[in-house]
Design a protein around this motif. Structure first.
Motif, PDB file in Angstrom:
ATOM      1  N   LEU A 145      39.829  43.573  32.555  1.00  0.00           N
ATOM      2  CA  LEU A 145      39.957  44.624  31.304  1.00  0.00           C
ATOM      3  C   LEU A 145      41.294  44.676  30.698  1.00  0.00           C
ATOM      4  O   LEU A 145      41.509  45.325  29.778  1.00  0.00           O
ATOM      5  CB  LEU A 145      39.780  46.021  31.929  1.00  0.00           C
ATOM      6  CG  LEU A 145      38.193  46.293  32.689  1.00  0.00           C
ATOM      7  CD1 LEU A 145      38.163  47.514  33.024  1.00  0.00           C
ATOM      8  CD2 LEU A 145      37.179  46.323  31.335  1.00  0.00           C
ATOM      9  N   ASP A 146      42.114  43.786  31.133  1.00  0.00           N
ATOM     10  CA  ASP A 146      43.555  43.594  30.660  1.00  0.00           C
ATOM     11  C   ASP A 146      43.725  42.785  29.126  1.00  0.00           C
ATOM     12  O   ASP A 146      44.923  42.546  28.864  1.00  0.00           O
ATOM     13  CB  ASP A 146      44.886  43.191  31.865  1.00  0.00           C
ATOM     14  CG  ASP A 146      44.315  41.901  32.273  1.00  0.00           C
ATOM     15  OD1 ASP A 146      43.420  41.265  31.770  1.00  0.00           O
ATOM     16  OD2 ASP A 146      45.030  41.579  33.234  1.00  0.00           O
ATOM     17  N   GLY A 147      42.600  42.107  28.946  1.00  0.00           N
ATOM     18  CA  GLY A 147      42.739  41.336  27.901  1.00  0.00           C
ATOM     19  C   GLY A 147      43.034  40.001  28.102  1.00  0.00           C
ATOM     20  O   GLY A 147      43.082  38.997  26.958  1.00  0.00           O
ATOM     21  N   SER A 148      43.206  39.672  29.501  1.00  0.00           N
ATOM     22  CA  SER A 148      43.247  38.090  29.671  1.00  0.00           C
ATOM     23  C   SER A 148      42.311  37.160  29.739  1.00  0.00           C
ATOM     24  O   SER A 148      42.418  36.017  29.647  1.00  0.00           O
ATOM     25  CB  SER A 148      44.117  38.102  31.153  1.00  0.00           C
ATOM     26  OG  SER A 148      43.140  38.621  32.134  1.00  0.00           O
ATOM     27  N   GLY A 149      40.993  37.772  29.733  1.00  0.00           N
ATOM     28  CA  GLY A 149      39.959  36.958  29.652  1.00  0.00           C
ATOM     29  C   GLY A 149      39.755  36.342  31.141  1.00  0.00           C
ATOM     30  O   GLY A 149      38.706  35.578  30.986  1.00  0.00           O
ATOM     31  N   LYS A 150      40.379  36.553  32.140  1.00  0.00           N
ATOM     32  CA  LYS A 150      40.068  36.433  33.489  1.00  0.00           C
ATOM     33  C   LYS A 150      39.033  36.851  34.051  1.00  0.00           C
ATOM     34  O   LYS A 150      38.488  37.935  33.975  1.00  0.00           O
ATOM     35  CB  LYS A 150      41.335  36.510  34.280  1.00  0.00           C
ATOM     36  CG  LYS A 150      41.312  36.326  35.591  1.00  0.00           C
ATOM     37  CD  LYS A 150      42.570  36.939  36.477  1.00  0.00           C
ATOM     38  CE  LYS A 150      42.368  36.503  37.899  1.00  0.00           C
ATOM     39  NZ  LYS A 150      43.496  37.334  38.668  1.00  0.00           N
ATOM     40  N   ASP A 151      38.261  35.868  34.819  1.00  0.00           N
ATOM     41  CA  ASP A 151      37.143  36.129  35.582  1.00  0.00           C
ATOM     42  C   ASP A 151      37.631  36.748  36.896  1.00  0.00           C
ATOM     43  O   ASP A 151      38.411  36.130  37.718  1.00  0.00           O
ATOM     44  CB  ASP A 151      36.190  34.804  35.844  1.00  0.00           C
ATOM     45  CG  ASP A 151      35.563  34.694  34.661  1.00  0.00           C
ATOM     46  OD1 ASP A 151      35.187  35.511  33.582  1.00  0.00           O
ATOM     47  OD2 ASP A 151      34.705  33.605  34.605  1.00  0.00           O
ATOM     48  N   LEU A 152      36.975  37.943  37.061  1.00  0.00           N
ATOM     49  CA  LEU A 152      37.266  38.537  38.322  1.00  0.00           C
ATOM     50  C   LEU A 152      36.368  38.142  39.666  1.00  0.00           C
ATOM     51  O   LEU A 152      35.132  37.684  39.461  1.00  0.00           O
ATOM     52  CB  LEU A 152      37.412  40.043  38.404  1.00  0.00           C
ATOM     53  CG  LEU A 152      38.279  40.432  37.288  1.00  0.00           C
ATOM     54  CD1 LEU A 152      38.038  41.933  37.165  1.00  0.00           C
ATOM     55  CD2 LEU A 152      39.516  40.066  37.313  1.00  0.00           C
ATOM     56  N   GLY A 153      36.625  38.338  40.770  1.00  0.00           N
ATOM     57  CA  GLY A 153      35.806  38.080  42.046  1.00  0.00           C
ATOM     58  C   GLY A 153      35.127  39.174  42.763  1.00  0.00           C
ATOM     59  O   GLY A 153      34.842  40.208  42.283  1.00  0.00           O
ATOM     60  N   VAL A 154      34.585  38.906  44.094  1.00  0.00           N
ATOM     61  CA  VAL A 154      33.628  39.793  44.553  1.00  0.00           C
ATOM     62  C   VAL A 154      34.781  41.303  44.677  1.00  0.00           C
ATOM     63  O   VAL A 154      35.830  41.446  45.190  1.00  0.00           O
ATOM     64  CB  VAL A 154      33.269  39.493  46.026  1.00  0.00           C
ATOM     65  CG1 VAL A 154      32.825  40.434  46.808  1.00  0.00           C
ATOM     66  CG2 VAL A 154      32.369  38.215  45.565  1.00  0.00           C
ATOM     67  N   GLY A 155      33.963  42.430  44.553  1.00  0.00           N
ATOM     68  CA  GLY A 155      34.483  43.756  44.626  1.00  0.00           C
ATOM     69  C   GLY A 155      35.511  44.163  43.558  1.00  0.00           C
ATOM     70  O   GLY A 155      36.034  45.114  43.563  1.00  0.00           O
ATOM     71  N   GLU A 156      35.888  43.286  42.705  1.00  0.00           N
ATOM     72  CA  GLU A 156      37.011  43.546  41.591  1.00  0.00           C
ATOM     73  C   GLU A 156      36.020  44.084  40.369  1.00  0.00           C
ATOM     74  O   GLU A 156      35.185  43.492  39.997  1.00  0.00           O
ATOM     75  CB  GLU A 156      37.569  42.467  41.103  1.00  0.00           C
ATOM     76  CG  GLU A 156      38.549  41.865  42.357  1.00  0.00           C
ATOM     77  CD  GLU A 156      39.424  40.452  41.784  1.00  0.00           C
ATOM     78  OE1 GLU A 156      40.666  40.762  41.884  1.00  0.00           O
ATOM     79  OE2 GLU A 156      38.886  39.556  41.625  1.00  0.00           O
ATOM     80  N   ARG A 157      36.779  45.089  39.839  1.00  0.00           N
ATOM     81  CA  ARG A 157      36.025  45.852  38.612  1.00  0.00           C
ATOM     82  C   ARG A 157      36.351  45.313  37.306  1.00  0.00           C
ATOM     83  O   ARG A 157      37.734  45.109  37.140  1.00  0.00           O
ATOM     84  CB  ARG A 157      36.314  47.421  38.767  1.00  0.00           C
ATOM     85  CG  ARG A 157      35.720  48.001  39.931  1.00  0.00           C
ATOM     86  CD  ARG A 157      35.923  49.483  39.794  1.00  0.00           C
ATOM     87  NE  ARG A 157      35.223  49.952  40.899  1.00  0.00           N
ATOM     88  CZ  ARG A 157      35.201  51.425  40.986  1.00  0.00           C
ATOM     89  NH1 ARG A 157      35.923  52.189  40.027  1.00  0.00           N
ATOM     90  NH2 ARG A 157      34.518  52.107  42.107  1.00  0.00           N
ATOM     91  N   GLY A 158      35.469  44.884  36.311  1.00  0.00           N
ATOM     92  CA  GLY A 158      35.822  44.459  35.050  1.00  0.00           C
ATOM     93  C   GLY A 158      34.553  44.744  34.194  1.00  0.00           C
ATOM     94  O   GLY A 158      33.487  45.175  34.717  1.00  0.00           O
TER      95      GLY A 158
END
Length: 529
Positions: free
Chosen positions: A362-375
């Motif tokens: 959600l920080d605008g980085s476009g990064k994909d998050l993993g298990v358990g991470e909120r986005g």
């Protein structure tokens, strides 16, 4: 990284919606497909299949052609699916209209969808005729208004049923031809026509039934509106594809709802959170025998975990099931399976087959998050819409070049593959499961001569329900009251869109670019509650 459903992939279902739903109608010919929960009148599968074919012939004889848009403007009735499948058999696209729509809202949807025909009921005829009159003056005439029941001067479904014309055989390309055009606000803005192809709707039925499906003859209560994508899918297409019996109620009235469950021995209840609240806490529930209910599934809006537990406990059920989706996903992306012995509390289930998920930071980085991470949740699969009708820029903002649909919802996936939806980054307000677009209400407010600026946000009450609250800047010297603002909006919108609270400000907080800072307003609401 991208997550995938742990279920085997499916091949997209290349069938028109009416064939996907009614292909097995002959097998279930004598089973009641639909029962009127008020009158007891029923329609068998044989009657539904034959009726939709003959009404399609009548529509084609009247002039309905492939590519036409037919507006279906009706409350829940046992005639609704006859009209729906008849129109698609004739090659038309059906735009489903809220039965609570005002004349202004109806006119807007007819205009935007470029509808040429209307199917309605006699109590709605005056509104339909008024809207048609406006469009005629604008050079976009409605060809004819049909009724599901009877009304002098208008052909009914019964009249069309008597047609001796041949059944139409339009060449439908399931991948590209649009079956239905429901209206949604998406992640932001005004309501837009969601182009759902025959393939996307049919494939989503196939995806969902691999995880949960009703059985032939199983009795399902249909009180959620058919015009809403939840009711359209869960209470029409899915159970009718399975040979179940859909008991239809025109609206939610708690006493009638409970009585119908008791008298019709309802086994499956598909609900929205306000209904779950009533089942959990209302004293009237104790007066009815609800022992026939085998499961309850809640969707359309977030459901509080404690409320779900209280409802399940009162009904003697192991749990309340949940699902997740949106109109733009035809609509199902995740659902709980009925035989899951140990789902985690608060989950909306697992991804349906052939569905991919990315959780974007959600920080605008476009990064994909993993298990358990909120986005933000992004989905890809055969159920993704083709786009918004006549709105390419809004489509591009919703679906990226790689086919990922950006939901605006915040959530995460746990290590067992269960999806959790915890928040929204989008502006859309969900009031009792209905979508309310802040931009639509703001446009109305700004048209008031004593209002110079306004913003609308969703504010949760002590009951957990989200309600539209308006922040209003009055013209200098104005004595406009909150009650007057509420009445002004209420006179122009459907009941679920009404502003429920008003607060006057000196200025609406905005960013340098002019965007309303809604989070500041939500924080203000929480501090003053």
């Amino acid at each position: 990284m991208a997550f995938r459903s742990d279920r085997p992939d499916i091949a997209p279902l290349e069938l028109p919606i009416h064939d996907a739903v009614l292909a097995t109608a002959e097998r279930h010919a004598e089973i009641p497909a639909l029962v009127d929960g008020v009158t007891g009148e029923s329609v068998s599968y044989a009657q539904l299949d034959t009726g939709s074919r003959r009404v399609a012939a009548g529509l084609a004889e009247a002039g309905v052609r492939k590519g036409d848009v037919v507006a279906l403007y009706s409350p829940n009735t046992i005639a609704y699916p006859v009209a729906l499948y008849a129109a698609t058999r004739a090659g038309a696209t059906v735009t489903t209209v809220s039965s609570l729509a005002t004349v202004k809202e109806l006119t807007g949807q007819l205009r935007d969808s470029r509808a040429r025909w209307i199917v309605t009921v006699s109590p709605f005829l005056a509104a339909a005729a008024e809207a048609a009159g406006v469009l005629a003056q604008e050079g976009q005439p409605i060809q004819e208004i049909f009724v599901c029941d009877r009304a002098e001067g208008h052909r009914s479904l019964t009249d069309l049923l008597a047609s001796t014309a041949p059944e139409p055989q339009p060449r439908i390309d399931p991948a590209t031809d649009i079956a239905v055009l429901p209206y949604s606000s998406g992640t932001t803005g005004l309501p837009k026509g969601v182009m759902l192809s025959h393939r996307s709707v049919s494939s989503n039925l196939f995806q969902t039934e691999s995880m949960r499906r009703t059985e032939p003859g199983e009795r399902i209560l249909a009180v959620l509106p058919f015009f809403h994508i939840y009711g359209f899918t869960a209470l029409l297409n899915q159970p009718l594809r399975s040979g179940s019996t859909v008991v239809v109620l025109p609206r939610f009235d708690l006493e009638q709802f409970l009585r119908t469950i008791q008298e019709q021995r309802i086994e499956g209840v598909f609900a929205a959170p306000p209904m779950i609240l009533a089942l959990a806490k209302h004293p009237l529930v104790e007066q009815y025998d609800l022992s026939s209910v085998r499961y309850v599934l809640s969707a359309a809006a977030p459901l509080d975990a404690d409320l779900a537990e209280a409802c399940a406990r009162r009904l003697g059920l192991p749990r309340i099931h949940q699902g997740y989706g949106m109109t733009e996903l035809s609509p199902v992306a995740a659902v709980m399976t009925p035989d899951d012995p140990n789902p985690p509390c608060g989950t909306v289930g697992k991804l349906v087959p052939s569905t991919e998920l990315r959780v974007r930071a959600l920080d605008g980085s476009g990064k994909d998050l993993g298990v358990g991470e909120r986005g933000e949740l992004l989905f890809r699969g055969p159920q993704v819409m083709r786009g918004y009708f006549a709105r390419p820029s809004e489509t591009d903002a919703m679906i990226d070049e790689d086919g990922w649909l950006h939901t605006g919802d915040v959530g995460c996936l746990d290590e067992r593959g269960y999806l959790f939806v915890v928040d929204r980054v989008k502006e859309l307000i969900k009031y009792k499961g209905y979508q309310v677009a802040p931009a639509e209400l703001e446009a109305l407010l700004l048209a008031h001569p004593q209002i110079v600026d306004a913003a609308v946000v969703g504010v949760r009450g002590e009951d957990g329900e989200e309600r539209p609250k308006a922040y209003v800047v009055r013209t200098p010297g104005s004595a406009l009251t909150g009650e007057e603002v509420i009445e002004y909006v209420a006179g122009q919108v459907a009941p679920y869109k009404k502003v429920r609270a008003v607060e006057f400000l000196d200025a609406v907080p905005k960013s340098v670019s002019g965007k309303i800072l809604r989070r500041e307003l939500r924080d203000r609401a929480r501090q003053t509650r």
